[in-house]
Scaffold this active site. Sequence first.
Site, PDB file in Angstrom:
ATOM      1  CD  GLU A  19      20.640  25.891  51.129  1.00  0.00           C
ATOM      2  OE1 GLU A  19      19.991  25.012  50.545  1.00  0.00           O
ATOM      3  OE2 GLU A  19      21.546  26.564  50.571  1.00  0.00           O
ATOM      4  CG  HIS A  74      41.474  44.546  63.241  1.00  0.00           C
ATOM      5  ND1 HIS A  74      41.183  43.784  64.354  1.00  0.00           N
ATOM      6  CD2 HIS A  74      41.882  43.685  62.273  1.00  0.00           C
ATOM      7  CE1 HIS A  74      41.400  42.506  64.066  1.00  0.00           C
ATOM      8  NE2 HIS A  74      41.828  42.425  62.813  1.00  0.00           N
ATOM      9  N   PRO A 114      32.721  37.674  61.846  1.00  0.00           N
ATOM     10  CG  PRO A 114      31.943  35.582  62.525  1.00  0.00           C
ATOM     11  CD  PRO A 114      31.941  37.028  62.919  1.00  0.00           C
ATOM     12  CG  HIS A 166      20.604  15.338  49.193  1.00  0.00           C
ATOM     13  ND1 HIS A 166      21.623  15.367  48.260  1.00  0.00           N
ATOM     14  CD2 HIS A 166      19.684  16.249  48.770  1.00  0.00           C
ATOM     15  CE1 HIS A 166      21.332  16.243  47.309  1.00  0.00           C
ATOM     16  NE2 HIS A 166      20.162  16.796  47.603  1.00  0.00           N
ATOM     17  CG  HIS A 202      43.479  44.826  58.072  1.00  0.00           C
ATOM     18  ND1 HIS A 202      42.280  45.157  57.495  1.00  0.00           N
ATOM     19  CD2 HIS A 202      43.260  43.656  58.721  1.00  0.00           C
ATOM     20  CE1 HIS A 202      41.383  44.231  57.778  1.00  0.00           C
ATOM     21  NE2 HIS A 202      41.967  43.300  58.515  1.00  0.00           N
ATOM     22  NE  ARG A 234       8.313  14.984  54.104  1.00  0.00           N
ATOM     23  CZ  ARG A 234       8.298  15.028  52.793  1.00  0.00           C
ATOM     24  NH1 ARG A 234       8.722  16.103  52.167  1.00  0.00           N
ATOM     25  NH2 ARG A 234       7.871  14.011  52.085  1.00  0.00           N
TER      26      ARG A 234
END
Length: 684
Positions: free
Chosen positions: A418, A29, A118, A480, A264, A359
């Site tokens: 998240e 690029h 990414p 979930h 590009h 947990r």
Amino acid sequence: MGYTDVDKLTINTIRVLAADATAHANSGHPGAPMGMAPVAHVLFNRFMRFNPKNPNWLNRDRFVLSNGHGCMLQYALLHLYGYDLSIDDLKAFRKVDSITPGHPEAHDTPGVEVTTGPLGQGISNAVGLAIAQAHTAAVFNKPGFDLVDNYTYCFLGDGCLMEGVSAEACSLAGHLQLGNLIAIWDDNKITIDGDTNQAFTEDVVKRYESYGWHVLSVGDGDNDLDGIEAAIKKAQEVKDKPTLIQLKTIIGFGSKQQGTHGVHGSPLKADDIKQLKEKFGFNPEQSFVVPQEVYDLCNKVAAAGAAKEEEWNKLLAKYAEQYKAEYSDLTRRLKGDLPEGWEKHLPTYTPADPAVASRKLSETVLNKIFDVLPELVGGSADLTGSNLTRWKGAIDFQPPSTGLGNYAGRYIRFGVREHGMGAILNGMAAYGTIIPYGGTFLNFVSYAAGAVRLSALSRVRVIWVATHDSIGLGEDGPTHQPIETLTHFRALPNCMVWRPADGNETSAAYYVSLVSKHTPSILALSRQNLPQLEGSVIDKAIKGGYVLHEQEGADITLVSTGSEVCICVDAVKELAKQNIKARVVSMPCFEVFDTQPKEYQLSVLPDGIPSLSVEVMSTMGWERYTHEQFGLNRFGASGAYKDVYKKFEFTPEGVAKRAVATINFWKDVPNIRSPLNRAFQQII
């Protein structure tokens, strides 16, 4: 502000190197490097603090190329300023085993801080780097000793701004008032598909102002070096806001295709490179040429950076005399070492101890070790009360002006972000003084899959506290309840997925996650209570798989993880009623078990006996370890968790039924071999 013809020559050298390298590779690029060469030169020549001879100097400024496809810009800069990256390395751009891969990769190339490519990940990493700097400064700086005062600079493009992960991270950065973060937006109005007016017409400036950022604009990023320098100076003056500089540029500046998407992501054609070199005063018959005066200019900057580090080293020596404990802590962290004896604080359990959700066992670990591991910094994506990620007495990482905490605080309120959290954790880990962790439901780690993948590729120590790990979360139902999640992340190279069955295994998971300097970990933890198991000890669990219950002359081996291990233990009793003997193997971490010697693996999963895996997840991947698999290759159900387990027959009776079926199927097969004994298994 004093720019000369040599400055312009340096800028054009960067442009020509980008054109040469992408043409030589017939891939890459060139557009972004050619358009951003002026701002890159101003930043590195007038602002960046670094020493190419020591790319790991703590107080260096961090540079992140979020639009990582333009990496020839970064590689050219690293070469010109004297990092260990030669002209031959530039010629090897995008070649196998080169240190100039197709997108920047941390650990491959000296001077590359984080792995980008990414889109949106790099700017989010930059937020993490800025958080880590602010925290490290708050902990270690003393009056007269500003040991840590570096900036994080980030280049980003339109694509980065479109990706949702950047919005999550930048929103948090604005709230946190990270004045040490300066982002420069390559506003060239071009993406792969063409002009951004086809899909991206929002007012980015207003959006970032609403995030709480300081926003500046430079109208001519191709020529106005003074304007670029003035904008960066103004950005540095604002201490209570991150800054976004909107820099209007022409992509592929100098090319026949400048300003179009044609430049590009494709190398320039030969005739285009010829006219480009002629335009900028280079010999069109020569490639990969750097004029000596360009090297001389860059070498002066590099020498000044080395001198700054030397001054810093003297300051550090004085600091060591006055603040011995802090100095010792800081230098230990920079080596990546943990405090001596920290592991003695990990809790241990016996079968006499009460049943507890893993947990909650994780919360106990955090409470036990947070004092002895001051580099452990983390939080939750708005699920603190469910993930149980905040230890007693924790102070939040917040701008002091808010009254909600301070920058020395070690607990971060990531909000419902998240993916942003995952990318921020990567940046925090890359800074070098922090071990970051983040909490959410296991199912929602999938939201952050892109960031988790880059954790593994970047080889950073990041810990995910992923609770509500199965259909055992109950009433929230299939939306979930994770099914495919463990399989997905188990398939990811260099990523440990732990699913502990009790307290000792939870401590083991934390132990291995913390001592593994170059591998991220996901801890899959239960909502429901789990009994403390007979035969479970930390020393066995740290091997990733071990024999929990042995029986001489056993007819079958039951292999399980997490909340199903205790069901298998109870299934042994059901099988005994039918005069069937069963062994039980707990396999909390496939990845760690795979690293054990083959002899040990076969002692756990031996020849001569059929095996059955039991896990309330997808069965994919279990065929590597067991002959038969009992799992859940469909979505779960909403209801009380015991009823959901009963619906799918994940009960002692249900396991026993399938164990009998496995024994009957394999009984006439002579010389049963363990699935571990394959004719060929390629593990690189």
